[in-house]
Design an enzyme around this catalytic site. Sequence first.
Site, PDB file in Angstrom:
ATOM      1  N   GLY A 109      72.714  79.775  63.946  1.00 50.11           N
ATOM      2  CA  GLY A 109      71.938  78.728  63.283  1.00 50.11           C
ATOM      3  C   GLY A 109      72.029  77.417  64.034  1.00 50.11           C
ATOM      4  O   GLY A 109      73.114  76.988  64.431  1.00 50.11           O
ATOM      5  N   HIS A 169      65.358  70.599  42.780  1.00 49.80           N
ATOM      6  CA  HIS A 169      65.035  69.195  43.050  1.00 49.80           C
ATOM      7  C   HIS A 169      64.014  68.714  42.037  1.00 49.80           C
ATOM      8  O   HIS A 169      63.042  69.404  41.761  1.00 49.80           O
ATOM      9  CB  HIS A 169      64.479  69.056  44.470  1.00 49.80           C
ATOM     10  CG  HIS A 169      64.449  67.634  44.961  1.00 49.80           C
ATOM     11  ND1 HIS A 169      63.547  66.712  44.489  1.00 49.80           N
ATOM     12  CD2 HIS A 169      65.212  66.982  45.862  1.00 49.80           C
ATOM     13  CE1 HIS A 169      63.770  65.547  45.093  1.00 49.80           C
ATOM     14  NE2 HIS A 169      64.776  65.686  45.931  1.00 49.80           N
ATOM     15  N   ARG A 189      70.401  64.668  40.365  1.00 49.13           N
ATOM     16  CA  ARG A 189      69.241  65.553  40.402  1.00 49.13           C
ATOM     17  C   ARG A 189      69.172  66.543  39.249  1.00 49.13           C
ATOM     18  O   ARG A 189      68.098  66.808  38.719  1.00 49.13           O
ATOM     19  CB  ARG A 189      69.257  66.314  41.722  1.00 49.13           C
ATOM     20  CG  ARG A 189      68.951  65.381  42.859  1.00 49.13           C
ATOM     21  CD  ARG A 189      68.932  66.100  44.177  1.00 49.13           C
ATOM     22  NE  ARG A 189      68.457  65.169  45.189  1.00 49.13           N
ATOM     23  CZ  ARG A 189      68.474  65.413  46.484  1.00 49.13           C
ATOM     24  NH1 ARG A 189      68.939  66.564  46.937  1.00 49.13           N
ATOM     25  NH2 ARG A 189      68.018  64.523  47.337  1.00 49.13           N
TER      26      ARG A 189
END
Lengths: 657, 285
Positions: free
Chosen positions: A10, A237, A298
């Site tokens: 990654g 979110h 959030r």
Amino acid sequence: MTKQRVAVIGGGLAGLSATMKLCELGIEVDLFSMVPVKRSHSVCAQGGINSCNDQTRQLGDSEWKHFDDTIYGGDFLNHQPPVMEMALWAPKVIDLMDRLGVPFNRTQEGFIDRRRFGGTLYKRTAFAGATTGQQLLYGLDEQVRRWESAGMVRKFEYWDFQGPVIGADGACCGVVAQDMTSMEIRSFPADVVIIASGGPGLIYGRSTMSMMCNGAAASRCFQAGAKYGNGEFIQVHPTAIPGADKLRLMSESARGEGGRVWVPRTAHDERSPQDIPDAERYYFLEERYPEYGNLVPRDIATREIFDICVNEGLSVEKNKLCVYLDLTHISKSELDRKLGGILDIYQKFQGVDPRVNPMKIFPAVHYSMGGLWADYERTADGGLVVGSPVNQQTSIENMYAIGECDYHYHGANRLGANSLLSCIFSGLFVAPGIQTRLESMSMPASEQSSTVFEKAVEKHQKRHDDLLAREKNDDNPYQIHEELGDVMTKAATVVRRNDQLSAAYEKIDELFERAQKCGLSDSGNWTNQNVLFTKALIDMFPLARTIVKGALQRDECRGAHYKPEFAMPALESEDEAGRLQEAEKWCDKFEANNKKWLKSTVATCGADGVPELEYEDVDTSLLPPRPRLYGLVGGEIIEKVWRGRIANTSPHPAAIT
Amino acid sequence: MIKNVYGENLTSFTVKVRRQASPDSQSYWEAFNIPYQADLNVISVLQQIAKMSKNAKGESTTPVAWDCGCLEEVCGACTMVINGRVRQSCSALVDNILDENNDVLRLEPMSKFPVIRDLVVDRSRVFRALQKIKAWVPVDGYYDMGAGPKQDRKRQEQAYPLSECMSCGCCLEACPQYLKVETQRESDETDEQFEDRKNAEYDKNFVGAHAINQAMLFNSNPTGKMISGERLDALTDEGGIQICGNAQNCVAVCPKEIPLTTSIAKAGRAATIHKIKKFFDSNEK
């Protein structure tokens, strides 16, 4: 002796920062990524990166307070020493990124400008327009390209990680990867393997995540024996733009710069939003949370938006769930300077200018707080031991996890602008520990018997060949993926109920059976995206099960994990004595619940991808848990009662202030 | 609601894809029928094709191979030629395209890069160019040395747009001077040998607008400019800025609206001064 090598899986912020730091320490790296690393998902991060800074310090801020906000925001499920270390490093991380050329917005005088983000009362967040993640990633990508030019890094872009190679001693000694163009499957000996593969958003079908965020790399390590922590904690979110292919993020920075969330007080008011006078607008976050307003953490903002649309029926549109996110009161030039990037996205994809019209937004799956279980070595005063080979190591020796795919920084809910920090911090911090590990090794991986590598390749080659040889049939992996996404989104996002979770678990079993049989429409052996996707889909199931099983078993509310059945009540009594009594009971219940549930969920992958769950204590030695009371009726009384109890039982921690 | 050529509401539309099974096979067009929905983009059309795996004639076919990533126009992956124009497929909204183009969507791979399969092309040359012009800040290292130099807001506001380049390749596809470079692998070559030969071939050819822009970005950075001479050397070398024919197509197609031609003009001036300086410096010795 042959040179030791590290394989990094990654190339987002975490993978690239680890790579460049390892190179600086003289360690060569093989860097694997499904996409050119410059296109990694970190580019999607918009709002910014947190640290306390010279200005906030003078307003009472400190690293300790950044730590406190992060732990409180995460509902105390975060392991405290790594978070403490991260908060201490945060100002240095931003300084470093500044030196690497990241074009952070500037104040008039030329200092790095800051904005406020959710879950804090300080302006801690440094930002580069509204594409901070992209700019930070580019800064790191450029440094890694520099090391590549110097021959220290070999990049394997468009290679898909198939799994770790585990030696006879149980330690990781390399990886198997597949060239996504030629489809060649090959093994790569590596003395240490770092997994920095990001989040598993694709398990939810559509999310704010990029198309390569399928969770497969983490799942392949999980299936090879690595433990997975806190899977059920998935951040939804609050503000995203719904779309047919993707739910595009609308950054928290829109609220950080003054954006206001509202709905018309009359359901489905047909007037254009500009024609609705202030008195007829319901600024529900501001009314319900006077202190934090639109910048509550959030999980709370998400639940409130969900509640307004689903339970109160106040969605802006009749057939689509959405609320207004309004920036139209801010000057156009300021919006362009600070938020240009995200406003362009809205305009481009919705055809409406958010500088003139309020945006229509709704919550979307965004980030996984959970991930591969990782370890750390704690110092006496509660930070991390620099250079310890244990830091960030998974339950498999010599395999490390950093970035979104590790589990210990964000607890039950991540604060905005902390993810870029945890990615870069964990990447930089893991490197000296790996150096220590490499120094202590007697035999490099490349000198291990070749049988272990041959066997690993054979296993993955067989899996690949078997898939290509499948009979064609009417079912297909894209259809199954869509259904999996629907199941996960319905059962394991904002509001969770045990009956729905049980049903979802059964449905996942059914879909898994189908995925084991579905036909492939492409049986070729050249750039076959069909077979790569099918493999990723099959590997989504162990994680999907871990998420759902974890959510099912955890009978409480904590951060992003919300089960109304187990919600802590608000205080109801009218008189003070009654309230005090209720608050005492409330605190008893809170304590009892923490005793049972203030624990990390740790999953082990059993046969056939079925997870077994255990619960592990969380290190809360620096900051004693306290109730998370944003906006709860009677919160001040509960807090008073709680503080009284704490004062009697535990000494104030040796604060690092 | 979108209407077809007969003024009726559109119920489906045709997507024609220029397909190619592998680098050395012939390309061909394949048509697909897609049921019309509002608010589709090209990505969701390709996702639908993958799910159907049937072409317009009802024959089974393989899913179209294409590159994509973020789907919000910040990663640069999904560049292709859509109805003759190079752009990102994520931000290509079907309604707008159909409005202009009589119910047909034509998707082609970029023509300046070797096709790997269907709409997937090999853009390694784009990243090689960034290596060639040393697109990085040459910091001493990654230890804590405090903050970087103080910078004024105006400079940040100039640097930020240049720094938004996502290496998507649109400017290169549109450039008349940027020609395709295709290197065939020899049978007796190792991976490393082939890589080196490919890079040498790339280096001989035009670096392109994106790389010139990046050179100017780093030459304007307080620390980056410490190796500005090396970048200008690269820009005046074979494949450098002299190849630019000033067609200005690059700036017209850039999805991020980066002022590429301004950067090229700046680079041209800097390169000239650099060359003259070098000439006199070498005469002095």
